[in-house]
Design an enzyme around this catalytic site. Structure first.
Site, PDB file in Angstrom:
ATOM      1  N   LYS A 148     113.242  49.426 -90.594  1.00 13.74           N
ATOM      2  CA  LYS A 148     114.174  49.089 -91.652  1.00 13.74           C
ATOM      3  C   LYS A 148     113.457  48.249 -92.706  1.00 13.74           C
ATOM      4  CE  LYS A 148     117.076  45.525 -91.347  1.00 13.74           C
ATOM      5  NZ  LYS A 148     116.704  44.113 -91.443  1.00 13.74           N
TER       6      LYS A 148
ATOM      7  N   GLU B  63     122.393  32.809 -86.872  1.00 10.89           N
ATOM      8  CA  GLU B  63     120.991  32.393 -86.816  1.00 10.89           C
ATOM      9  C   GLU B  63     120.861  30.972 -87.356  1.00 10.89           C
ATOM     10  OE1 GLU B  63     118.058  35.765 -87.574  1.00 10.89           O
ATOM     11  OE2 GLU B  63     119.599  36.128 -89.072  1.00 10.89           O
TER      12      GLU B  63
ATOM     13  N   HIS C 156     116.007  47.447 -84.221  1.00 14.25           N
ATOM     14  CA  HIS C 156     115.546  46.783 -82.994  1.00 14.25           C
ATOM     15  C   HIS C 156     116.713  46.241 -82.159  1.00 14.25           C
ATOM     16  CE1 HIS C 156     115.816  42.970 -85.241  1.00 14.25           C
ATOM     17  NE2 HIS C 156     115.750  42.345 -84.092  1.00 14.25           N
TER      18      HIS C 156
ATOM     19  N   ARG D  21      94.587  48.679 -94.835  1.00 12.84           N
ATOM     20  CA  ARG D  21      93.657  48.757 -95.963  1.00 12.84           C
ATOM     21  C   ARG D  21      92.389  47.931 -95.724  1.00 12.84           C
ATOM     22  NH1 ARG D  21      96.613  47.600-101.367  1.00 12.84           N
ATOM     23  NH2 ARG D  21      97.140  45.900-100.014  1.00 12.84           N
TER      24      ARG D  21
ATOM     25  N   LYS E  36     122.709  32.956 -91.930  1.00 10.22           N
ATOM     26  CA  LYS E  36     121.504  32.143 -91.721  1.00 10.22           C
ATOM     27  C   LYS E  36     121.906  30.670 -91.759  1.00 10.22           C
ATOM     28  CE  LYS E  36     118.675  35.728 -92.400  1.00 10.22           C
ATOM     29  NZ  LYS E  36     118.051  36.359 -91.235  1.00 10.22           N
TER      30      LYS E  36
ATOM     31  N   LYS F 266     117.554  45.869 -77.603  1.00  6.91           N
ATOM     32  CA  LYS F 266     117.869  44.648 -76.842  1.00  6.91           C
ATOM     33  C   LYS F 266     118.565  45.036 -75.545  1.00  6.91           C
ATOM     34  CE  LYS F 266     118.328  41.616 -80.850  1.00  6.91           C
ATOM     35  NZ  LYS F 266     117.413  40.490 -80.740  1.00  6.91           N
TER      36      LYS F 266
ATOM     37  N   ASP G 184     121.065  43.442 -94.929  1.00  7.02           N
ATOM     38  CA  ASP G 184     120.041  43.066 -93.954  1.00  7.02           C
ATOM     39  C   ASP G 184     120.549  43.158 -92.516  1.00  7.02           C
ATOM     40  OD1 ASP G 184     117.424  41.905 -93.304  1.00  7.02           O
ATOM     41  OD2 ASP G 184     118.539  40.093 -92.756  1.00  7.02           O
TER      42      ASP G 184
ATOM     43  N   HIS H 293     122.279  46.478 -87.917  1.00 10.16           N
ATOM     44  CA  HIS H 293     122.428  45.906 -86.576  1.00 10.16           C
ATOM     45  C   HIS H 293     123.897  45.770 -86.152  1.00 10.16           C
ATOM     46  CE1 HIS H 293     118.293  45.202 -87.158  1.00 10.16           C
ATOM     47  NE2 HIS H 293     118.344  44.013 -87.710  1.00 10.16           N
TER      48      HIS H 293
HETATM   49  C1  BG6 Z   1     116.046  41.476 -88.928  1.00  7.03           C
HETATM   50  C2  BG6 Z   1     116.534  40.838 -90.201  1.00  7.03           C
HETATM   51  O1  BG6 Z   1     116.257  42.855 -88.958  1.00  7.03           O
HETATM   52  O2  BG6 Z   1     116.744  40.901 -87.823  1.00  7.03           O
HETATM   53  C3  BG6 Z   1     116.349  39.346 -90.163  1.00  7.03           C
HETATM   54  O3  BG6 Z   1     115.815  41.371 -91.304  1.00  7.03           O
HETATM   55  C4  BG6 Z   1     116.981  38.757 -88.922  1.00  7.03           C
HETATM   56  O4  BG6 Z   1     116.887  38.731 -91.322  1.00  7.03           O
HETATM   57  C5  BG6 Z   1     116.544  39.513 -87.676  1.00  7.03           C
HETATM   58  O5  BG6 Z   1     116.585  37.408 -88.837  1.00  7.03           O
HETATM   59  C6  BG6 Z   1     117.326  39.053 -86.463  1.00  7.03           C
HETATM   60  O6  BG6 Z   1     116.764  39.610 -85.300  1.00  7.03           O
HETATM   61  P1  BG6 Z   1     116.874  38.880 -83.897  1.00  7.03           P
HETATM   62  O7  BG6 Z   1     116.276  39.850 -82.944  1.00  7.03           O
HETATM   63  O8  BG6 Z   1     116.119  37.590 -84.006  1.00  7.03           O
HETATM   64  O9  BG6 Z   1     118.336  38.635 -83.672  1.00  7.03           O
END
Ligand code: BG6
Length: 484
Positions: free
Chosen positions: A148, A216, A178, A51, A331, A182, A235, A240
């Site tokens: 996502k 994480e 994603h 935008r 987390k 990896k 999430d 994933h």
């Molecule tokens: C994202 C989530 O899809 O993946 C995040 O929304 C998460 O909450 C992240 O932290 C983790 O990705 P990676 O590649 O750092 O393991």
């Protein structure tokens, strides 16, 4: 070892949301790294669209700043950055109005691959798709890339699929997860299907259980508004972790072909049993005297959203019946460590009697950090004193094993964007796969909502709530330690 760089055709890649966080952190730096890797042909063009009013020079400055921040200095030598920036142009567009779309149409060329990356809030996916169609910008071969969250339940995912399907065919839609980009995740398929060693053991007769951990250290500070509506289940697990589980559990596809692979993953999702209340533990990190807790990060004092979840999942098919898959993610845990551990059964009969030191064989696949694989095997403890057993690791770090090539493992996004340009959907989720994953996830969430469960508090820097330990203890098993 010589890198094999697969050339790609010339392309026009439009990045919607080009001034946003994902574009700055991942997409633009990733494209630059592929440029350094020789995969962005001279004729390729990257068109930023957002935008903000900006000219090409302004967008190039933004991209340069992103590259400086997120790409190692070693890859920014000489005039490489300047030459890459020559590929970039910018068009200001209004996703919900008509402004800018005619200009975008003029900017696109015929006869090259067209890709449109929707790096925007999902609420805008429909608007973008509709305008690409109405302004006759996208060709019938054009590809769209969507991020996502793909819906927040089955109903919204279906609606999103239907919206996209009214303008694009399934072959044109690239739904990004994603994790599939990896390197180690792709290696799961290579390890399983390019070696004879593992397949005979890869079933409930020989595998006691599987543990999938994505731990994480970060909290949700800064993105609490999104996260609080989502939680760890939506999430991380629905997408994933589900993908990781599928790659471990699926049958061999008849070929490494997008639909063959996705058909096999879909069968696994269909075979997942519902998860009962006793097989799920949710957690929320608490505040310490120095750091805010989840509810402060989420700015929602009454939040019952989970920042941690652990589940026991059963797969009802011939291969896996009786072998549980334990999943956990959270987390603010003690380390950033993601791994898949295949824990094998005991030998049928120990010829050493109750030899001290016996442990089960474990194949651990480390996704991050230090991508690699470890296979624990039992050997005789050296020295005199009879037969005592000890466990030693057959340890392989991909970076060490592959030398220079291994040290330069591409980021997931780089790989996936190049796959879009090449037209390879293998590492992208098909619409029916996403819907099936929600169809399994929804009742799990509805279950705890109906019970009014509250997440258990856990200390930041710990391994998660105590109750999660019980999930395995009561089955006579234990979680592997979370460590880098
Ligand atoms: C994202 C989530 O899809 O993946 C995040 O929304 C998460 O909450 C992240 O932290 C983790 O990705 P990676 O590649 O750092 O393991």
């Amino acid at each position: 070892m010589v890198s094999r760089v697969i050339p790609v055709e010339s392309f026009d890649l439009v990045v919607f949301g080009a001034t946003g966080d994902l574009a700055k952190r991942k997409i633009l730096p990733g494209l630059y790294r592929r440029y350094v890797g020789g995969q962005i042909p001279e004729g390729a063009r990257i068109i930023g669209a957002a935008r903000a009013e900006m000219d090409d020079a302004g967008f190039r400055l933004l991209a340069e700043a992103a590259i400086t921040e997120f790409v190692d200095a070693g890859k920014r030598q000489g005039d490489l950055v300047a030459r890459f920036l020559d590929h970039l142009t910018y068009v200001a567009i209004d996703a919900k109005g008509d402004a800018g779309w005619d200009r975008l149409k003029v900017a696109m060329r015929d006869g090259v691959v067209q890709a449109f990356y929707f790096s925007v809030a999902p609420a805008l996916f429909g608007d973008l798709a509709e305008r690409l169609h109405r302004f006759a910008i996208a060709t019938p071969e054009a590809r769209i890339v969507v991020e996502k969250p793909f819906g927040r339940d089955l109903e919204t995912a279906r609606a999103l699929n239907a919206t996209l399907a009214s303008h694009f065919t399934e072959k044109q839609i690239y739904r990004i997860d994603h994790y599939l980009g990896k390197e180690t995740v792709q290696n799961l398929m290579a390890v399983r299907f390019a070696n004879i060693l593992f397949e005979p053991l890869w079933n409930a007769r020989h595998v006691d259980h599987v543990q999938i951990t994505v731990a994480e250290t970060v909290g949700v500070g800064g993105r609490g508004a999104y996260y609080d509506k989502s939680g760890a289940m939506r999430d991380m697990v629905q997408n994933h972790m589900m993908q990781l589980l599928c790659l471990i559990a699926m049958e061999a596809p008849y070929r490494f072909d997008p639909d063959a692979v996705r058909d096999e993953k879909l069968k696994v999702i269909h075979a997942l049993e519902p998860v009962g209340a006793e097989d799920i533990v949710r957690g929320q990190y608490r505040a310490t005297k120095d750091a805010p807790g989840y509810v402060q990060d989420a700015e929602n004092p009454a939040s019952t959203t989970e920042s941690y979840v652990a589940l026991k999942v059963n797969i009802a098919n011939w291969r896996w019946k009786g072998t549980p898959f334990y999943l956990r993610t959270g987390k603010k845990l003690r380390a950033r460590a993601s791994e898949i551990a295949i824990v094998f059964k005991e030998v049928p009969h120990s010829i050493f009697g109750d030899a001290e030191g016996w442990r089960e064989n474990v194949m651990a696949i480390r996704l991050q950090p230090n991508e690699g694989m470890t296979l624990s095997v039992m050997i005789k403890e050296p020295g005199p004193g009879g037969m005592r057993l000890t466990e030693v690791p057959l340890d392989m770090s991909f970076a060490e094993a592959l030398g220079e090539d291994g040290a330069d493992i591409p980021d997931a996004y780089e790989r996936l964007i190049m796959d879009v340009i090449r037209g390879n959907q293998t590492l992208f989720m098909r619409g029916d796969e996403v819907e099936a994953a929600w169809a399994w996830t929804d009742p799990v969430i509805a279950g705890w909502e109906a019970r009014g469960d509250r997440p258990k508090a856990y200390d930041p820097g710990s391994s998660g709530p105590e109750d999660a330990l019980m999930l395995l203890h009561r089955d006579g098993r234990r979680w592997r330690e979370i460590r880098e």
